[in-house]
Design an enzyme around this catalytic site. Sequence first.
Site, PDB file in Angstrom:
ATOM      1  N   ARG A 106     174.665  50.839 104.032  1.00  0.00           N
ATOM      2  CA  ARG A 106     173.501  50.767 103.147  1.00  0.00           C
ATOM      3  C   ARG A 106     172.587  49.592 103.479  1.00  0.00           C
ATOM      4  NH1 ARG A 106     175.967  51.595  97.681  1.00  0.00           N
ATOM      5  NH2 ARG A 106     176.917  53.596  98.039  1.00  0.00           N
ATOM      6  N   ARG A 134     168.105  49.560  98.478  1.00  0.00           N
ATOM      7  CA  ARG A 134     167.243  49.063  97.410  1.00  0.00           C
ATOM      8  C   ARG A 134     167.226  47.538  97.279  1.00  0.00           C
ATOM      9  NH1 ARG A 134     169.568  52.641  92.663  1.00  0.00           N
ATOM     10  NH2 ARG A 134     171.363  52.511  94.054  1.00  0.00           N
ATOM     11  N   ARG A 141     159.972  53.722  99.011  1.00  0.00           N
ATOM     12  CA  ARG A 141     160.616  54.812  98.272  1.00  0.00           C
ATOM     13  C   ARG A 141     159.893  55.178  96.979  1.00  0.00           C
ATOM     14  NH1 ARG A 141     162.622  57.762  96.930  1.00  0.00           N
ATOM     15  NH2 ARG A 141     164.491  57.457  95.707  1.00  0.00           N
ATOM     16  N   ASP A 161     171.288  61.170 103.557  1.00  0.00           N
ATOM     17  CA  ASP A 161     172.290  61.223 102.496  1.00  0.00           C
ATOM     18  C   ASP A 161     173.340  62.261 102.858  1.00  0.00           C
ATOM     19  OD1 ASP A 161     173.349  62.207  99.606  1.00  0.00           O
ATOM     20  OD2 ASP A 161     172.580  60.165  99.495  1.00  0.00           O
ATOM     21  N   TYR A 209     181.731  66.424  95.123  1.00  0.00           N
ATOM     22  CA  TYR A 209     180.399  66.507  94.511  1.00  0.00           C
ATOM     23  C   TYR A 209     180.057  67.934  94.110  1.00  0.00           C
ATOM     24  CZ  TYR A 209     179.196  61.680  95.677  1.00  0.00           C
ATOM     25  OH  TYR A 209     179.145  60.318  95.738  1.00  0.00           O
TER      26      TYR A 209
END
Length: 367
Positions: free
Chosen positions: A37, A41, A50, A86, A164
């Site tokens: 990552r 962010r 983004r 992703d 998921y």
Amino acid sequence: MEANGLGPQGFPELKNDTFLRAAWGEETDYTPVWCMRQAGRYLPEFRETRAAQDFFSTCRSPEACCELTLQPLRRFPLDAAIIFSDILVVPQALGMEVTMVPGKGPSFPEPLREEQDLERLRDPAVVASELGYVFQAITLTRQRLAGRVPLIGFAGAPWTLMTYMVEGGGSSTMAQAKRWLYQRPQASHQLLRILTDALVPYLVGQVAAGAQALQLFESHAGHLGPQLFNKFALPYIRDVAKRVKARLREAGLAPVPMIIFAKDGHFALEELSQAGYEVVGLDWTVAPKKARECVGKTVTLQGNLDPCALYASEEEIGQLVKQMLDDFGPQRYIANLGHGLYPDMDPEHVGAFVDAVHKHSRLLRQN
């Protein structure tokens, strides 16, 4: 090497191959480092890029993915880039709807509930054609990297993707997905096979597009004990590596090192080290010396500083890195965090981590 500075696929020649050399188990002058990552962010420029569009629209824009991938490299002397994407683009390509809910994470409005829900899934053979935008992002990024460092491609492993798809999002227990394993073992294997069949051409396509290494994320390994892991996760992890390597050979593509990162999968380190991957990623709960004893000398280890160590002072980060490098030893090792960077981390501290790895690993080799 052609005279114009272009490599075999017409990409700029690689100037820093330290990460690839370590991944293949060759000697390096210092320890290479990247961060899971690293395009994230915690970077204000990432939040700015983004802000304009929703998460999966960003994933579908090669230009945006390229920009986000390159941002951390402008700040830090990282030894590898990892494409911004992703793991859930694969279930999406299989026909499942996925949205990213701000503050909550991924959500599947219609998760797999019954065995017959598997019939809703598209043919895994079409998945790679649905994911052309990832390949375009990789090719564009590889061009723009101009040979600075290698580019890593990635995907989620079958069990993690299954969680998921069945849970409909994140879960603290994975009870719905595990219920499938116990109550519907046949259907579970069928789903895991579909995912494996989708992942192989997807990963090969990433290499064809320019990825120079591949990481498979088994992020939810820790929810399975050794028995379930050996039955429902490991066979597919092995199969992915074996089939990707065979496909690359058939396609006349050069082999790339493959990394398996099974978070909280400490109980399976020995098996993972023999699963056909050049590199085994470790989370922060594993002691480096124990891991080395477990996997032997034939694989490279990657990891494993607790991401939260980056909340410490820069001086303490230096000490923690020094300890980590001493424990892993100078060769067959790639420094990383034991999980991804968190959004509230200070970029200065990420820089301190990267610099400490380079500095201490050079000192370690002199002594």
